[in-house]
Design a protein around this motif. Sequence first.
Motif, PDB file in Angstrom:
ATOM      1  N   GLU A 132       0.937  -1.214  -0.069  1.00 17.42           N
ATOM      2  CA  GLU A 132      -0.023   0.068   0.071  1.00 17.42           C
ATOM      3  C   GLU A 132       1.073   1.098  -0.049  1.00 17.42           C
ATOM      4  N   THR A 133       0.510   2.223  -0.781  1.00 17.80           N
ATOM      5  CA  THR A 133       1.131   3.351  -0.889  1.00 17.80           C
ATOM      6  C   THR A 133       0.205   4.591  -0.608  1.00 17.80           C
ATOM      7  N   THR A 134       0.505   5.347   0.729  1.00 18.69           N
ATOM      8  CA  THR A 134      -0.291   6.467   1.174  1.00 18.69           C
ATOM      9  C   THR A 134       0.474   7.833   0.691  1.00 18.69           C
ATOM     10  N   ASN A 135       0.159   8.881   1.326  1.00 21.81           N
ATOM     11  CA  ASN A 135       0.902  10.122   1.057  1.00 21.81           C
ATOM     12  C   ASN A 135       2.356  10.048   1.738  1.00 21.81           C
ATOM     13  N   ALA A 136       2.219   9.606   2.866  1.00 27.37           N
ATOM     14  CA  ALA A 136       3.635   9.517   3.913  1.00 27.37           C
ATOM     15  C   ALA A 136       4.209   8.078   4.034  1.00 27.37           C
ATOM     16  N   GLU A 137       3.609   7.160   3.614  1.00 27.85           N
ATOM     17  CA  GLU A 137       4.227   5.872   3.941  1.00 27.85           C
ATOM     18  C   GLU A 137       4.045   4.851   2.789  1.00 27.85           C
ATOM     19  N   SER A 138       4.723   3.901   2.732  1.00 23.77           N
ATOM     20  CA  SER A 138       4.668   2.675   1.936  1.00 23.77           C
ATOM     21  C   SER A 138       4.901   1.392   2.746  1.00 23.77           C
ATOM     22  N   ARG A 139       3.719   0.622   2.773  1.00 30.00           N
ATOM     23  CA  ARG A 139       3.575  -0.622   3.871  1.00 30.00           C
ATOM     24  C   ARG A 139       3.412  -1.894   3.085  1.00 30.00           C
ATOM     25  N   ILE A 140       3.534  -3.012   3.594  1.00 27.41           N
ATOM     26  CA  ILE A 140       3.535  -4.248   3.636  1.00 27.41           C
ATOM     27  C   ILE A 140       2.251  -4.792   4.414  1.00 27.41           C
TER      28      ILE A 140
END
Length: 322
Positions: A132-140
């Motif tokens: 997942e990509t948000t404005n502030a983070e990239s997540r698994i």
Amino acid sequence: PDTAIEPDTTPEPDTTPQPEDTGQPDAGGDGADTSEVVDCSEKNQVVQVTGSSDYEAYIMVSASNSAHSARDEDGTLHVSYLAPNGDIVVAARLDDGTFASTVVAPAPGGSSTYRSPTLDEAGGALHVAWLETTNAESRIHYAKREADAASWTQSMLVSVDLDPSGSTDLRLKYPALSVADDGQAPFVGATQGFPDLRALMASDTGVVFDELHSGNPTWQRSSDLTIASEGDLMVVVWEEVWEADDNDQPLGIGNKMNLVFSISLDSGVTWSEADHLLAGDTNSHGGDPSVCIDDGIMYVVYHKDLIPQAPGSDVTIARRLP
């Protein structure tokens, strides 16, 4: 022990017309064993791509399940994918040949996006990891569905901060997933950065490797990790870029990409020091690895002598005996 790769375990040769008139060897061969054995590791050319600046990247090897498909204990085939509307979906193949889809995670909406789901089966359950990509983070993210259950249990395993200035693209990419046979210990990993910066790995208990690193003093970056498990045995293989080898000898452009690995014998609780892919080979040049384990034997498919600029590369398979 006999370490030769039997002919019937080698993938069928590519039927695409080959450049025989250029003097390149036939990847299929006449069935003779052309492998090169080093200690208990073996490598064997599967296919060769030459005469072009293009090459087929991100190859995949699997003994039973691959990164996007898996069979459950009943033999039903499941496939994971990103739906056009942004949902993470797993589809099961029915007896009539059609597929029934189940949404694992609805599209997050807003400025957040999902991508790159990967699938595994272990302990009778299905396991999915995705980015997942948000404005502030990239997540698994990770989700699990027990056998015969209708719903998925979801959690976020690891996240990295993004560059708010936008000058450096720090998003995660190329997710990898492997789950211990009992279905209780998921391990995920990814490469950070466009271009590559580092490879990292995490589990449901936290970060395992914040940065996969062989210890080579001229290490520049790691990337393209691949994970596999069987019983208590786990292995992670990744690509590194070095400026010089272990003897401090400068490496040419075709030799800067090297493959290393680490093994766990206790389901990922502890890990061995990083080692070269091939025993006795201090320069395991290559990249884009894919690993699997079958009956205690580890198999890695990778590009050997990877030179993105030209003239192509060999797709090679190596194995490590128990």
